[in-house]
Scaffold this active site. Structure first.
Site, PDB file in Angstrom:
ATOM      1  N   GLY A  10     -17.595 -25.174  14.875  1.00 32.93           N
ATOM      2  CA  GLY A  10     -18.020 -24.010  15.660  1.00 32.93           C
ATOM      3  C   GLY A  10     -18.292 -24.392  17.099  1.00 32.93           C
ATOM      4  O   GLY A  10     -19.108 -23.765  17.789  1.00 32.93           O
ATOM      5  N   GLY A  13     -18.217 -21.828  19.960  1.00 37.51           N
ATOM      6  CA  GLY A  13     -19.133 -20.687  19.879  1.00 37.51           C
ATOM      7  C   GLY A  13     -20.262 -20.761  20.893  1.00 37.51           C
ATOM      8  O   GLY A  13     -20.319 -21.682  21.723  1.00 37.51           O
ATOM      9  N   ARG A  39     -11.772 -19.157  18.563  1.00 38.83           N
ATOM     10  CA  ARG A  39     -11.906 -18.990  20.015  1.00 38.83           C
ATOM     11  C   ARG A  39     -11.222 -20.117  20.770  1.00 38.83           C
ATOM     12  O   ARG A  39     -11.211 -21.254  20.320  1.00 38.83           O
ATOM     13  CB  ARG A  39     -13.391 -19.034  20.402  1.00 38.83           C
ATOM     14  CG  ARG A  39     -14.096 -17.727  20.205  1.00 38.83           C
ATOM     15  CD  ARG A  39     -15.316 -17.749  21.121  1.00 38.83           C
ATOM     16  NE  ARG A  39     -16.410 -16.969  20.559  1.00 38.83           N
ATOM     17  CZ  ARG A  39     -17.578 -16.821  21.187  1.00 38.83           C
ATOM     18  NH1 ARG A  39     -17.797 -17.403  22.342  1.00 38.83           N
ATOM     19  NH2 ARG A  39     -18.530 -16.097  20.644  1.00 38.83           N
ATOM     20  N   ASP A  55     -10.349 -25.451  10.241  1.00 40.78           N
ATOM     21  CA  ASP A  55     -10.784 -24.314   9.435  1.00 40.78           C
ATOM     22  C   ASP A  55     -11.754 -24.865   8.393  1.00 40.78           C
ATOM     23  O   ASP A  55     -11.349 -25.617   7.498  1.00 40.78           O
ATOM     24  CB  ASP A  55      -9.542 -23.690   8.770  1.00 40.78           C
ATOM     25  CG  ASP A  55      -9.908 -22.569   7.824  1.00 40.78           C
ATOM     26  OD1 ASP A  55     -11.116 -22.297   7.631  1.00 40.78           O
ATOM     27  OD2 ASP A  55      -8.978 -21.964   7.260  1.00 40.78           O
ATOM     28  N   TYR A 145     -24.617 -11.562   5.915  1.00 40.65           N
ATOM     29  CA  TYR A 145     -24.923 -12.763   6.714  1.00 40.65           C
ATOM     30  C   TYR A 145     -26.235 -13.385   6.224  1.00 40.65           C
ATOM     31  O   TYR A 145     -26.311 -14.591   5.962  1.00 40.65           O
ATOM     32  CB  TYR A 145     -25.019 -12.360   8.184  1.00 40.65           C
ATOM     33  CG  TYR A 145     -25.468 -13.429   9.136  1.00 40.65           C
ATOM     34  CD1 TYR A 145     -24.644 -14.494   9.458  1.00 40.65           C
ATOM     35  CD2 TYR A 145     -26.719 -13.355   9.749  1.00 40.65           C
ATOM     36  CE1 TYR A 145     -25.053 -15.473  10.363  1.00 40.65           C
ATOM     37  CE2 TYR A 145     -27.138 -14.320  10.656  1.00 40.65           C
ATOM     38  CZ  TYR A 145     -26.300 -15.374  10.954  1.00 40.65           C
ATOM     39  OH  TYR A 145     -26.707 -16.329  11.849  1.00 40.65           O
ATOM     40  N   LYS A 149     -27.081 -16.959   4.359  1.00 42.34           N
ATOM     41  CA  LYS A 149     -28.046 -17.921   4.907  1.00 42.34           C
ATOM     42  C   LYS A 149     -29.092 -18.308   3.851  1.00 42.34           C
ATOM     43  O   LYS A 149     -29.490 -19.465   3.762  1.00 42.34           O
ATOM     44  CB  LYS A 149     -28.717 -17.363   6.166  1.00 42.34           C
ATOM     45  CG  LYS A 149     -27.791 -17.286   7.385  1.00 42.34           C
ATOM     46  CD  LYS A 149     -27.286 -18.650   7.833  1.00 42.34           C
ATOM     47  CE  LYS A 149     -26.461 -18.588   9.108  1.00 42.34           C
ATOM     48  NZ  LYS A 149     -25.809 -19.863   9.454  1.00 42.34           N
ATOM     49  N   ILE A 175     -30.326 -15.974  20.113  1.00 42.93           N
ATOM     50  CA  ILE A 175     -30.199 -17.012  21.142  1.00 42.93           C
ATOM     51  C   ILE A 175     -29.629 -16.395  22.420  1.00 42.93           C
ATOM     52  O   ILE A 175     -28.611 -15.709  22.399  1.00 42.93           O
ATOM     53  CB  ILE A 175     -29.284 -18.155  20.658  1.00 42.93           C
ATOM     54  CG1 ILE A 175     -29.824 -18.777  19.348  1.00 42.93           C
ATOM     55  CG2 ILE A 175     -29.138 -19.221  21.740  1.00 42.93           C
ATOM     56  CD1 ILE A 175     -31.199 -19.404  19.445  1.00 42.93           C
TER      57      ILE A 175
HETATM   58  N1  SER Z   1     -28.128 -13.983  16.396  1.00 35.19           N
HETATM   59  C1  SER Z   1     -27.772 -13.835  15.018  1.00 35.19           C
HETATM   60  C2  SER Z   1     -27.199 -12.495  14.749  1.00 35.19           C
HETATM   61  O1  SER Z   1     -27.588 -11.575  15.431  1.00 35.19           O
HETATM   62  C3  SER Z   1     -28.978 -14.042  14.164  1.00 35.19           C
HETATM   63  O2  SER Z   1     -28.889 -15.222  13.483  1.00 35.19           O
HETATM   64  O3  SER Z   1     -26.412 -12.363  13.857  1.00 35.19           O
END
Ligand code: SER
Length: 322
Positions: A10, A13, A39, A55, A145, A149, A175
């Site tokens: 990644g 990213g 990307r 990948d 998601y 996690k 972030i």
């Molecule tokens: N920044 C991430 C999201 O919004 C949160 O882990 O998916």
């Protein structure tokens, strides 16, 4: 401590692009292999050290890179984020779950010494306390998601206790950064808003004005990863994932802070499907375990982050590097 032949998945990213450069500075350009997939890598990334297309759902491909470069540390950042995940849940499961499983298996089989894998505030759902969310609480996320996690955290903990794999993790909040745009998360508005404020003096925000979420500025995000990876193993009491926190603010408070620098800035609020995701996440995080175990301490609050973002982005956009 490992010899530091590092693989970053990644790497193209939002976090990976900056983490790779920081690791290269610290451990030497040739010792940090950047791996990207979808990307396009930036010039900086390509020119400063080795780059491979990878990948992470292809275990043999990971194995090949680990053997070729004699990798002993992996930062596994490749993932599908929360908003894209709701549009493509099957893809999110495949990449996030099988990608992590492959990395952990290659680590176990090839004696990789240490792995960093980010979890997220998305592990929490509406049943968890939303203010000062504790380290250990009920985890019933509503996004796929978040589901990946939670499963990932449990898998990491399992690989540590069962196989002794030294995998370490933090639950990142949203972030904020000026180098690379985030890709498909719920907290992306807190980055987009800066670009639009500087370029057009207006922004249409996809969450309500009163939406409060935990956020972190990139220098602290990188510091969390490096500090945790450098901590003595016997200090680490949590092998699922550590809560880490830096600041919390509403979208409206962010607008007011930006207006101090760009008085003509206006923001409209038009919540979309991401509002529901934001409403299911914590507003603030209790990170006392991380502070106690490995000395976690963030440097940036809302004011310091905003000042730095405006300064960096103004310069970048003036140079024509949007
Ligand atoms: N920044 C991430 C999201 O919004 C949160 O882990 O998916």
């Amino acid at each position: 401590m490992s010899k530091e032949k590092i693989l970053v998945t990644g790497a193209t990213g939002q976090i990976g692009s900056e983490l790779t450069l920081k690791l290269r500075k610290k451990y030497g350009n040739d010792n940090v292999v950047a791996a990207g997939h979808k990307r396009k890598p930036s010039e900086k990334l390509l020119e400063s050290g080795p780059f491979v297309y990878l990948d992470v759902t292809d275990k043999e491909a990971i194995e090949k890179v680990v053997k070729e470069y004699e990798i002993d540390t992996i930062y596994h950042l490749a993932a599908v984020l929360s908003a894209i995940g709701e549009e493509k849940p099957q893809l999110a499961w495949h990449v996030n779950i099988n990608g992590l499983y492959n990395v952990l298996e290659v680590t176990r089989e090839h004696g990789v010494q240490r792995v960093f894998w980010p979890s997220s505030i998305a592990v929490f759902g509406p049943e968890a306390p939303r203010v000062n969310t504790p380290q250990n609480t009920v985890l019933i996320p509503r996004t796929v998601y978040g589901v990946t996690k939670v499963a990932g955290e449990l898998l990491c903990n399992y690989y540590f206790t069962k196989f002794g794999v030294d995998v370490r993790s933090v639950r990142y909040p949203g972030i904020i950064s000026s180098e690379t745009l985030p890709g498909g998360g719920t907290t992306d508005y807190a980055v987009e808003i800066f670009y639009e404020a500087i370029k057009h003096r207006r922004y249409v925000c996809f969450v309500r004005e009163d939406t409060v979420l935990p956020m972190m500025y990139m220098p602290d995000c990188l510091k969390a990863a490096l500090d945790l990876m450098e901590a003595d193993a016997d200090k680490i009491t949590c092998r699922t994932s550590y809560n880490v926190s830096a600041m919390s603010f509403s979208a409206g408070e962010l607008v007011a802070e930006i207006k101090k620098y760009i008085p003509g800035f206006t923001c409209e609020f038009k919540p979309d499907f991401r509002q529901k995701i934001a409403d299911s996440w914590p507003m603030s995080i209790d990170d006392s375990a991380a502070r106690r175990d490995w000395g976690w301490k963030p440097a940036y609050d809302l004011a310091a982050m905003t000042r730095d973002m405006i300064e960096k982005l103004t310069r970048k956009l003036a140079e024509g590097n949007a």
